[in-house]
Every structure is written in structure tokens, then in C-alpha cells.
Scaffold this motif. Structure first.
Motif, PDB file in Angstrom:
ATOM      1  N   UNK A  55       0.889  -1.166  -0.003  1.00 17.77           N
ATOM      2  CA  UNK A  55       0.057   0.007   0.034  1.00 17.77           C
ATOM      3  C   UNK A  55       0.938   1.245  -0.017  1.00 17.77           C
ATOM      4  N   UNK A  56       2.128   1.169  -0.180  1.00 11.68           N
ATOM      5  CA  UNK A  56       2.883   2.101  -0.062  1.00 11.68           C
ATOM      6  C   UNK A  56       4.267   2.067  -1.263  1.00 11.68           C
ATOM      7  N   UNK A  57       3.835   1.729  -2.344  1.00 12.72           N
ATOM      8  CA  UNK A  57       4.669   1.349  -3.429  1.00 12.72           C
ATOM      9  C   UNK A  57       5.004   2.841  -3.928  1.00 12.72           C
ATOM     10  N   UNK A  58       6.376   2.671  -4.049  1.00 10.50           N
ATOM     11  CA  UNK A  58       7.121   3.814  -4.976  1.00 10.50           C
ATOM     12  C   UNK A  58       7.538   5.099  -4.097  1.00 10.50           C
ATOM     13  N   UNK A  59       7.267   5.241  -2.736  1.00  7.42           N
ATOM     14  CA  UNK A  59       7.415   6.246  -1.808  1.00  7.42           C
ATOM     15  C   UNK A  59       8.150   5.955  -0.890  1.00  7.42           C
ATOM     16  N   UNK A  60       8.885   6.758  -0.292  1.00  6.66           N
ATOM     17  CA  UNK A  60       9.796   6.601   0.952  1.00  6.66           C
ATOM     18  C   UNK A  60       8.837   7.030   2.238  1.00  6.66           C
ATOM     19  N   UNK A  61       8.436   5.836   2.834  1.00 12.83           N
ATOM     20  CA  UNK A  61       7.133   6.021   4.021  1.00 12.83           C
ATOM     21  C   UNK A  61       8.006   5.785   5.370  1.00 12.83           C
ATOM     22  N   UNK A  62       7.642   6.746   6.221  1.00 13.66           N
ATOM     23  CA  UNK A  62       8.295   6.179   7.664  1.00 13.66           C
ATOM     24  C   UNK A  62       7.193   6.096   8.613  1.00 13.66           C
ATOM     25  N   UNK A  63       7.031   4.883   9.082  1.00 17.75           N
ATOM     26  CA  UNK A  63       5.827   4.729  10.393  1.00 17.75           C
ATOM     27  C   UNK A  63       6.483   5.622  11.362  1.00 17.75           C
ATOM     28  N   UNK A  64       5.045   5.792  12.092  1.00 21.29           N
ATOM     29  CA  UNK A  64       5.634   6.656  13.414  1.00 21.29           C
ATOM     30  C   UNK A  64       4.886   5.773  14.523  1.00 21.29           C
ATOM     31  N   UNK A  65       5.509   5.732  15.682  1.00 12.72           N
ATOM     32  CA  UNK A  65       4.945   4.981  16.942  1.00 12.72           C
ATOM     33  C   UNK A  65       4.762   6.044  17.782  1.00 12.72           C
ATOM     34  N   UNK A  66       3.616   5.714  18.534  1.00 11.95           N
ATOM     35  CA  UNK A  66       3.129   6.631  19.799  1.00 11.95           C
ATOM     36  C   UNK A  66       3.148   5.653  21.076  1.00 11.95           C
ATOM     37  N   UNK A  67       4.078   5.799  21.786  1.00  7.97           N
ATOM     38  CA  UNK A  67       4.125   5.005  23.223  1.00  7.97           C
ATOM     39  C   UNK A  67       5.319   5.528  23.897  1.00  7.97           C
ATOM     40  N   UNK A  68       5.246   5.425  25.434  1.00  5.56           N
ATOM     41  CA  UNK A  68       6.136   5.726  26.344  1.00  5.56           C
ATOM     42  C   UNK A  68       6.825   4.740  26.857  1.00  5.56           C
ATOM     43  N   UNK A  69       6.538   3.381  26.202  1.00  4.75           N
ATOM     44  CA  UNK A  69       7.193   2.301  26.783  1.00  4.75           C
ATOM     45  C   UNK A  69       8.331   1.621  25.862  1.00  4.75           C
ATOM     46  N   UNK A  70       9.423   1.425  26.249  1.00 10.01           N
ATOM     47  CA  UNK A  70      10.451   1.110  25.384  1.00 10.01           C
ATOM     48  C   UNK A  70      10.288  -0.241  24.786  1.00 10.01           C
ATOM     49  N   UNK A  71       9.620  -1.255  25.598  1.00  9.59           N
ATOM     50  CA  UNK A  71       9.364  -2.431  24.878  1.00  9.59           C
ATOM     51  C   UNK A  71       8.410  -2.535  24.069  1.00  9.59           C
ATOM     52  N   UNK A  72       7.490  -1.723  24.001  1.00 12.19           N
ATOM     53  CA  UNK A  72       6.333  -1.660  22.957  1.00 12.19           C
ATOM     54  C   UNK A  72       7.154  -0.996  21.381  1.00 12.19           C
ATOM     55  N   UNK A  73       7.844   0.145  21.790  1.00 14.55           N
ATOM     56  CA  UNK A  73       8.589   0.567  20.791  1.00 14.55           C
ATOM     57  C   UNK A  73       9.454  -0.345  19.984  1.00 14.55           C
ATOM     58  N   UNK A  74      10.110  -1.151  20.777  1.00 18.89           N
ATOM     59  CA  UNK A  74      11.371  -2.147  20.382  1.00 18.89           C
ATOM     60  C   UNK A  74      10.624  -3.182  19.485  1.00 18.89           C
TER      61      UNK A  74
END
Length: 318
Positions: A55-74
Motif C-alpha cells: 500500500x506504499x509502493x514507490x514512496x519513502x514512507x516512515x512509520x510513526x510510533x506513539x508510546x512511552x514504553x521502550x518494550x512496546x517501541x522495540x
């Protein structure tokens, strides 16, 4: 100059990104609306669809994460890494009460001790990976919760770690989107930040952009959000002076409608999405308040399409 598309919840999802990219394609990076991991599951179905590579072909897409828990981010990084993503953005800017009260988004900026521990844990994990498997981590941040002076301590934390870049929206949380961005605070941050820095905030016109660059000639990255949603031809206008035409704007609208219909199926859901878009698009037209109100009142597709006919034949672009 590099141009980035800002992540805007419920607006700049993959349907929007694909329509924009196919018509204009002038963003160097597209930042997806934030993913919110939970203890039960890393990504919701909607979030999985939004970051799916197909769903993101041909573009440079950066996912963003919303959390304050390092384990969830990882854990979320590991999932996204399996999808081929190597750059991940941490949301430290969202001012919504439902986010801030949980200590996330800009709410995380008020807990600097916890924020530093978060980065310590994340980079301990990231540095432990093989070099070619490591993630590039960037942050999108506000200046603080209540006062711009908070950013001095926050920036000291950012400067301790090898961040990819720092995207600064120079407002504090209590400002939401009111008033003017604090350019004095941004100037200081630009001097003190050890990382590549991107400006974000209130660029709605070519003149807004030119005034920013006149004041900050060293800025080489700009993130655009509401200004591009309102005027999808804004980056082209900045680069070449060519303004968007009513024909292009209608093609853009129709492509969005068709994309949402394909994705969502139910026209009632499509109307909800298009009304969000019209909150911004309506600003392009002269004396449009009455007709735009009719857009928001439409409850059926037939009513919506009837109003559209009037918009494209009667209203004039500013």
C-alpha cells in the motif's frame, strides 16, 4: 530543500498518500499517522493495512510510533523491520488530551527522567543489533508541555543519542494549534541541536515558506501538514510558482473519493473521511462557507454529490 508530509491522524493514511503521490509526487518522505501499540497486540488491523508495503509502493514512507514504553517501541520496530522499514519515527508531539493524559505524545515531554530511560533502553537494544539491521530513529517533537524553556532539558536528552533527525513543531502542548509558532525558541533549538533538524508548523502558503527560509536560510528540511491537505499543490507552487487549478483540485477530490470507496466499501464511511478533507479543502474557495456547511450536513452520498456539483461549477478559487 527536502519536503516531508506530516502524519495527521485519520487524514494522511495510505489512501491519501497514494492519491497525493500519484498526482504530485513531490514529497521526499511520507510520515504515516501514528501506530499505538498495546499489551495485547502490536498493530490493529487498520494500522497493519496502513503500513503494508503493497500500500506504499514507490514512496519513502516512515512509520510513526506513539508510546512511552521502550518494550512496546522495540517490539513494533521489530515488526516493521520484517516489513522492510529501517527508519522509525517516535511521536513526541501529539497534544490530544486522550494521548497526553496517558503520558504519550507531547505528554511524554513532561517526564524527562522516564524519557531518558526510554532512549537508553531503545538504543541499548538497537546498538546490540548487527550494523546492517539497526534502525534509524527520528523524533517529531514539541517544545514541552507548558513553556518553551522546557525544551533545553529535552534537547539535552536528544543530543545524547544518535538520532536520525529531530522534527520540531515549535509550540508547547498547551498551545495545541493556536497562536503562532515560537520562532525564537526554534532559532535556539536550531543552534543547540546536534542532529539534522526539520521545521514543522503553519506553512500554509508559498509566502509562509519564503518567510521561514529568509529567517532560517540553513533549514533544509520542512514538514508540511495542514497546508498541504488544504492545497495539495503547495509544494509545486513553492518550487515553481505554478498554482493548483480547479480542474486539478477536482481530480484530486475524485481520486480520493474513489480510493476511500475502494478501501472502505460503505459510502457512509467515505462521507465521513471526505468531510474531514473538506475541513481543509474549503479554504481554497471564495465565499464558500454556506456551501461547505452543506457538505458537512450531507448524510447520503446523493446529497454529498449534489453539493459537489455546485462547488465545482459555482465557487471560485481564491
Amino acid at each position: 530543500m527536502q519536503f516531508y508530509l506530516a502524519p495527521m491522524e485519520a487524514v494522511t493514511g495510505f489512501v491519501y498518500r497514494n492519491v497525493y503521490h500519484s498526482m504530485f509526487g513531490d514529497m521526499d518522505k511520507y510520515f504515516a499517522p501514528f501506530i499505538t501499540p498495546t499489551q495485547k497486540k502490536i498493530l490493529k488491523t487498520r494500522e497493519r493495512k496502513d503500513v503494508a508495503p503493497e500500500n506504499n509502493v514507490g514512496m519513502y514512507m516512515v512509520p510513526q510510533i506513539l508510546t512511552n514504553q521502550a518494550e512496546q517501541f522495540i517490539e513494533t520496530c521489530e515488526f516493521l523491520g520484517q516489513k522492510g522499514y529501517k527508519e522509525i519515527n517516535l511521536n513526541l508531539g501529539c497534544p490530544a488530551a486522550t494521548v497526553v493524559t496517558k503520558g504519550r505524545g507531547s505528554g511524554f515531554l513532561g517526564e524527562t527522567v522516564k524519557l531518558e530511560r526510554f532512549f537508553e533502553e531503545v538504543y541499548r537494544w538497537n546498538n546490540g543489533l548487527e550494523e546492517d539491521e539497526r534502525f534509524e530513529i527520528s523524533v517529531k517533537t514539541r517544545l514541552g508541555l507548558e513553556d518553551a524553556e522546557e525544551f533545553e532539558e529535552i534537547l539535552q536528552i536528544y543530543n545524547q543519542y544518535p538520532l536520525k533527525e529531530v522534527i520540531i513543531h515549535p509550540r508547547v502542548r498547551r498551545d495545541f494549534y493556536k497562536g503562532k509558532p515560537d520562532l525564537e525558541a526554534f532559532a535556539k533549538a536550531l543552534t543547540d541541536c546536534k542532529h539534522p533538524t526539520c521545521y514543522n508548523g503553519d506553512i500554509f502558503t508559498k509566502e509562509d515558506y519564503e518567510n521561514l527560509i529568509k529567517r532560517f536560510p540553513n533549514v533544509d528540511k520542512v514538514m508540511l501538514g495542514r497546508g498541504v491537505i488544504a492545497n495539495p499543490g503547495l509544494v509545486r507552487e513553492i518550487k515553481t510558482g505554478q498554482k493548483i487549478s480547479k480542474t486539478e483540485l477536482r481530480q484530486y477530490h475524485d481520486a480520493l473519493y474513489a480510493g476511500y470507496l475502494k478501501d472502505l466499501g460503505a459510502e457512509a464511511d467515505v462521507l465521513f473521511k471526505m468531510k474531514e478533507v473538506w475541513f481543509y479543502l474549503g479554504t481554497n474557495f471564495r465565499e464558500a462557507d454556506k456551501i461547505i456547511k452543506m457538505v458537512h450536513k450531507a448524510k447520503k452520498a446523493e446529497e454529498y454529490k449534489a453539493v459537489q456539483g455546485e462547488i465545482w461549477t459555482v465557487l471560485e478559487l481564491l
